[in-house]
Design an enzyme around this catalytic site. Sequence first.
Site, mmCIF file in Angstrom:
data_model
loop_
_atom_site.group_PDB
_atom_site.id
_atom_site.type_symbol
_atom_site.label_atom_id
_atom_site.label_comp_id
_atom_site.label_asym_id
_atom_site.label_seq_id
_atom_site.Cartn_x
_atom_site.Cartn_y
_atom_site.Cartn_z
ATOM 1 N N GLU A 107 0.839 -1.212 -0.097
ATOM 2 C CA GLU A 107 -0.084 -0.078 0.127
ATOM 3 C C GLU A 107 0.878 1.282 0.081
ATOM 4 O O GLU A 107 1.962 1.057 0.687
ATOM 5 C CB GLU A 107 -0.773 0.016 1.279
ATOM 6 C CG GLU A 107 -1.514 1.261 1.697
ATOM 7 C CD GLU A 107 -2.190 0.923 3.059
ATOM 8 O OE1 GLU A 107 -3.036 0.053 3.141
ATOM 9 O OE2 GLU A 107 -1.968 1.668 3.894
ATOM 10 N N ASP A 108 0.745 2.267 -0.695
ATOM 11 C CA ASP A 108 1.309 3.601 -0.606
ATOM 12 C C ASP A 108 0.937 4.268 0.383
ATOM 13 O O ASP A 108 0.046 4.457 0.809
ATOM 14 C CB ASP A 108 0.812 4.165 -2.087
ATOM 15 C CG ASP A 108 1.790 5.228 -2.640
ATOM 16 O OD1 ASP A 108 2.575 5.837 -1.554
ATOM 17 O OD2 ASP A 108 1.990 5.521 -3.778
ATOM 18 N N ILE A 109 2.148 4.950 0.672
ATOM 19 C CA ILE A 109 2.263 5.434 1.943
ATOM 20 C C ILE A 109 1.121 6.896 2.123
ATOM 21 O O ILE A 109 0.759 7.217 2.812
ATOM 22 C CB ILE A 109 3.652 5.924 2.370
ATOM 23 C CG1 ILE A 109 3.582 6.734 3.624
ATOM 24 C CG2 ILE A 109 4.442 6.667 1.363
ATOM 25 C CD1 ILE A 109 4.774 7.026 4.180
ATOM 26 N N ASP A 110 1.241 7.398 0.707
ATOM 27 C CA ASP A 110 0.456 8.513 0.351
ATOM 28 C C ASP A 110 -0.933 8.351 0.007
ATOM 29 O O ASP A 110 -1.682 9.397 -0.251
ATOM 30 C CB ASP A 110 1.018 9.284 -0.719
ATOM 31 C CG ASP A 110 2.349 9.872 -0.120
ATOM 32 O OD1 ASP A 110 2.514 10.372 1.170
ATOM 33 O OD2 ASP A 110 3.520 9.872 -0.774
#
Length: 284
Positions: free
Chosen positions: A239-242
């Site tokens: 999952e992308d941190i942003d």
Amino acid sequence: MNQEILNKAEELINYTNGNICNHCLGRKFSDCVEGNGNEDRGIKIRESLNLEAYDGGCEICHDLFNFIEDDVLDLVNEKIALLKVEFDTFVVGCKLPKEIVEKDQEISDELDFDVEIIKKEVNREIGKLLEANLEQNVDFDGEDVLVMVDFRRILKEDIENPVKVRLQINPIFIEGRYRKLVRGIPQTKWPCTKCKGRGCEECNFTGKQYPESVEELLSETVLKHTNGYEAKFHGAGREDIDVRMLGTGRPFVLEIKEPKIRKIDLEKIAEEVAEVAEGKTEYL
Ligand SMILES: [Zn+2]
Ligand SMILES: [Zn+2]
């Protein structure tokens, strides 16, 4: 007891020059002599042969079974108290000196016995002793703790504590789903890219790239309640941190290694986690 068994028993006793304990004698006839355990079988065989009672010096086990009676319970109790570990079920494992394992096997090979190996009897005897004296029970599926008893030093001379006990505490797993309400929080702990986690000025000596993560916002509270050694967060997928994670959330499994307390009030912990993570993450 039939003559064939008695002849065979005499052969075994002669092979060991008369130096064989009741456990080791009984074990070799565990498939054909009735008895309440191998020691009891050994005593019966000796009586049938009109032999004197055994008085030490077993060539096979070097009287290892005395250590079980004398030392093991105290050592296990000490370890339980030291670690303050709570558990319901256990299994037993042991490590034996190579000389003992080999002698036991040599005799079975030479005299053609097809019976259990000594290790199996040692594990069983320790299990019986602990079940009789502790509140916990032996359970082969889903045990909480492995009691590992190490006898490998008993043949060495002048050793103060020849028997060692280690409690291997099995992990617990907590399953759930999480939502991430804000951007900028990684799923798992992310070591500082500059110092690789050792701590530097860049990361304010935290060793971390980001002050908090989905993992830590949950695991710190759970670790506190379980008195665990370490937590490992297994999240489904990357999952992308942003990006946020809303909707039904993403599945995770939190693994707590070496939990000293395994009966936990999940509802109470969930309430506490919700306070800690308020506005950042949610755990369902
Ligand atoms: Zn023996
Ligand atoms: Zn750093």
